[in-house]
Design a protein around this motif. Structure first.
Motif, PDB file in Angstrom:
ATOM      1  N   GLU A 192      68.185 -38.808   7.080  1.00 45.58           N
ATOM      2  CA  GLU A 192      66.726 -38.724   7.058  1.00 45.58           C
ATOM      3  C   GLU A 192      66.092 -40.112   6.905  1.00 45.58           C
ATOM      4  O   GLU A 192      65.121 -40.441   7.599  1.00 45.58           O
ATOM      5  N   VAL A 193      66.644 -40.939   6.034  1.00 41.67           N
ATOM      6  CA  VAL A 193      66.106 -42.287   5.834  1.00 41.67           C
ATOM      7  C   VAL A 193      66.312 -43.135   7.084  1.00 41.67           C
ATOM      8  O   VAL A 193      65.441 -43.902   7.486  1.00 41.67           O
ATOM      9  N   HIS A 194      67.473 -42.975   7.708  1.00 40.87           N
ATOM     10  CA  HIS A 194      67.769 -43.759   8.909  1.00 40.87           C
ATOM     11  C   HIS A 194      66.830 -43.407  10.065  1.00 40.87           C
ATOM     12  O   HIS A 194      66.463 -44.280  10.863  1.00 40.87           O
ATOM     13  N   ASN A 195      66.424 -42.144  10.156  1.00 39.94           N
ATOM     14  CA  ASN A 195      65.589 -41.696  11.266  1.00 39.94           C
ATOM     15  C   ASN A 195      64.091 -41.769  10.970  1.00 39.94           C
ATOM     16  O   ASN A 195      63.290 -41.479  11.855  1.00 39.94           O
ATOM     17  N   THR A 196      63.704 -42.145   9.769  1.00 37.91           N
ATOM     18  CA  THR A 196      62.288 -42.249   9.423  1.00 37.91           C
ATOM     19  C   THR A 196      61.790 -43.652   9.781  1.00 37.91           C
ATOM     20  O   THR A 196      62.507 -44.639   9.629  1.00 37.91           O
ATOM     21  N   ASP A 197      60.541 -43.726  10.267  1.00 37.27           N
ATOM     22  CA  ASP A 197      59.992 -45.038  10.619  1.00 37.27           C
ATOM     23  C   ASP A 197      59.650 -45.847   9.362  1.00 37.27           C
ATOM     24  O   ASP A 197      59.650 -45.330   8.258  1.00 37.27           O
ATOM     25  N   ARG A 198      59.358 -47.106   9.549  1.00 33.83           N
ATOM     26  CA  ARG A 198      59.110 -48.026   8.434  1.00 33.83           C
ATOM     27  C   ARG A 198      57.912 -47.592   7.595  1.00 33.83           C
ATOM     28  O   ARG A 198      57.941 -47.671   6.368  1.00 33.83           O
ATOM     29  N   ALA A 199      56.835 -47.151   8.222  1.00 36.39           N
ATOM     30  CA  ALA A 199      55.626 -46.729   7.490  1.00 36.39           C
ATOM     31  C   ALA A 199      55.929 -45.496   6.633  1.00 36.39           C
ATOM     32  O   ALA A 199      55.468 -45.393   5.494  1.00 36.39           O
ATOM     33  N   GLY A 200      56.716 -44.588   7.170  1.00 37.21           N
ATOM     34  CA  GLY A 200      57.081 -43.398   6.412  1.00 37.21           C
ATOM     35  C   GLY A 200      57.929 -43.744   5.195  1.00 37.21           C
ATOM     36  O   GLY A 200      57.755 -43.176   4.111  1.00 37.21           O
TER      37      GLY A 200
END
Length: 85
Positions: free
Chosen positions: A66-74
């Motif tokens: 989940e962390v790997h696939n989340t964008d920087r702003a998220g």
């Protein structure tokens, strides 16, 4: 008289051996049941620990994914919310 006394003591000896054998068999059965119960409890604990370790590894993998696939702003938004709480 001595013959009667010898017969009584002889019978007492046989009875004592019989009762001793019964007591030994009972204690042996209890000891075996205790050991089997202890081994079963150890096996159950090992299974529960392994299952907990598997759940922890799966949760860790899901979070990493989940962390790997989340964008920087998220990620920044989640970090801010986590630090605030």
């Amino acid at each position: 008289m001595i013959h009667v006394l010898g017969t009584l003591l002889g019978g007492l000896g046989r009875r004592a051996v019989f009762y001793g054998a019964i007591a030994f068999a009972l204690l042996s059965a209890l000891w075996i049941a205790f050991r089997q119960g202890r081994h079963a409890a150890k096996a159950d604990l090992a299974i529960r620990r392994a299952e907990a370790r598997i759940r922890a590894m799966q949760t860790s993998q899901e979070i990493r994914h989940e962390v790997h696939n989340t964008d920087r702003a998220g990620l920044k938004r989640r970090a801010d919310r986590w630090m605030r709480d």
